[in-house]
Scaffold this active site. Sequence first.
Site, PDB file in Angstrom:
ATOM      1  N   LYS A 105      -8.300  -1.579   8.213  1.00  0.00           N
ATOM      2  CA  LYS A 105      -8.339  -1.297   6.774  1.00  0.00           C
ATOM      3  C   LYS A 105      -8.661  -2.532   5.947  1.00  0.00           C
ATOM      4  CE  LYS A 105      -3.321  -1.691   6.899  1.00  0.00           C
ATOM      5  NZ  LYS A 105      -3.247  -1.635   8.368  1.00  0.00           N
ATOM      6  N   ILE A 136      -3.834  11.313  10.292  1.00  0.00           N
ATOM      7  CA  ILE A 136      -4.272  12.269   9.269  1.00  0.00           C
ATOM      8  C   ILE A 136      -5.775  12.079   9.025  1.00  0.00           C
ATOM      9  CG2 ILE A 136      -4.023  13.009   6.868  1.00  0.00           C
ATOM     10  CD1 ILE A 136      -1.155  11.979   6.932  1.00  0.00           C
ATOM     11  N   GLY A 187      10.483  -1.380  15.566  1.00  0.00           N
ATOM     12  CA  GLY A 187       9.057  -1.674  15.662  1.00  0.00           C
ATOM     13  C   GLY A 187       8.222  -1.073  14.555  1.00  0.00           C
ATOM     14  N   ASP A 201      -0.678  -3.248   2.049  1.00  0.00           N
ATOM     15  CA  ASP A 201      -1.248  -2.284   2.997  1.00  0.00           C
ATOM     16  C   ASP A 201      -1.692  -1.014   2.275  1.00  0.00           C
ATOM     17  OD1 ASP A 201      -1.395  -1.214   5.983  1.00  0.00           O
ATOM     18  OD2 ASP A 201      -0.305   0.301   4.836  1.00  0.00           O
ATOM     19  N   LYS A 205      -5.654   0.677   1.683  1.00  0.00           N
ATOM     20  CA  LYS A 205      -5.961   2.070   2.034  1.00  0.00           C
ATOM     21  C   LYS A 205      -6.411   2.863   0.807  1.00  0.00           C
ATOM     22  CE  LYS A 205      -2.632   2.084   5.863  1.00  0.00           C
ATOM     23  NZ  LYS A 205      -1.301   2.538   6.311  1.00  0.00           N
TER      24      LYS A 205
END
Length: 429
Positions: A105, A136, A187, A201, A205
């Site tokens: 990304k 998705i 994690g 992040d 996106k």
Amino acid sequence: MKKVKIAILGFGNVGTGVWKILLENKKEIMKRSNYEIEVAKILIKDINKKRDIIVSKEILTDNIDDIINDESIKIVVELIGGCDDAKEYMIRVMKAKKHIVTANKLVIANWSDELFKIAEKEKVLFYYEASVAGGIPIIREINESLTANRIQQIIGIINGTTNYILSKMTNDGISFDEALKEAQEKGYAEADPTSDVDGYDAVYKLAIMASLSFGTKINHDAIYREGIRNISSLDIKYAKKFGYTIKLLAIAKEESNKLELRVHPTLVPTIHPMANVNDVFNSIMIKGNAVGELMLYGRGAGDLPTGSAVVGDIISILRNNVKPSDVSDASEQSNLKEIKKSEENESKFYIRLNINNKVGVLRDVAKVFAENNISIISVTEDVRHDDYAPLAFITHKSSEKNIKNSLEKIKWLENINKIESIIRIESFN
């Protein structure tokens, strides 16, 4: 059955997920693609590193040239992450006439225009479904299923780490620090969680989705961003009392050829489906002028969900249902659209103050808001101490500029100790 050779750059979480899917679903993939897929090379940093998955050392390499110079390799899957090396490798791969699939990304958000132009020049395909929302298929929805629509808005939970943290805070009553530690232990969060919890992040996106949806190049630095570090257990409690759940939303809207782009914590009505998206799951709601509202839901991260999107792109290339020139390049759109400044945006607001426990404080606060054309819908101040008290309230819809001006005056009122929280409210109208 025809055979095609591919290479994988990087063999971490997603890379091993792709490997597992190609092995476990081999028959199904062969039927759907009409090809037998052979992983001919895997680029790694340390060939001698012990791995949970058994892979022949013959296909491992630490030299990208072994892949670029191998003419039998037709598709390269970039999964090393990061910026500079990933971008350089993708460019070199395309110039070697190999198709690209990536989950990166960061590279797509920053250099998609350059990469798409190279792909078109070299007549190769460049797919990136896994770069947004894991399993998705949002990129395919925008590029294919919704092409008959004028997309009006996208609202989504597109970061699994922050959604896990907020879900734990809401459902288990734990603090941000406790929820973050648990996410790291499982994690879901990195040792340095900055990209996730500070909203970067989600911004990358959103830039990708908005570029495709609105047909314009998006500079991710122009997207308003807030993370979730300052969300407290008290905010979670008051949100519930007012009938809301706090989520980190990515929001893109178009009106009168102007774009509203923002990522921030948001109060979502508890009765809305988006409020009930928990754990590491993602959900994206798209509104088109013809189809109306659609909502997609699924795992937004992880080895197999993201690996599923990667393998889906590989199969699409093998089916070759599109020509290289059909790959969407928002940078070539001539209709560049203005991005609204954050102060122009309008919404309802949740505000929490720390005040002295004195009579008349709410009256003084309401007076300042009234002077800036803001009215208060709901107020709660049920947790009082001897000397101070939290005061939380919800405003009617207002511009961010008016809210900012009001709070600048309110913080200097005699009995205001601190402005603790300011969170926007999404009504999904």
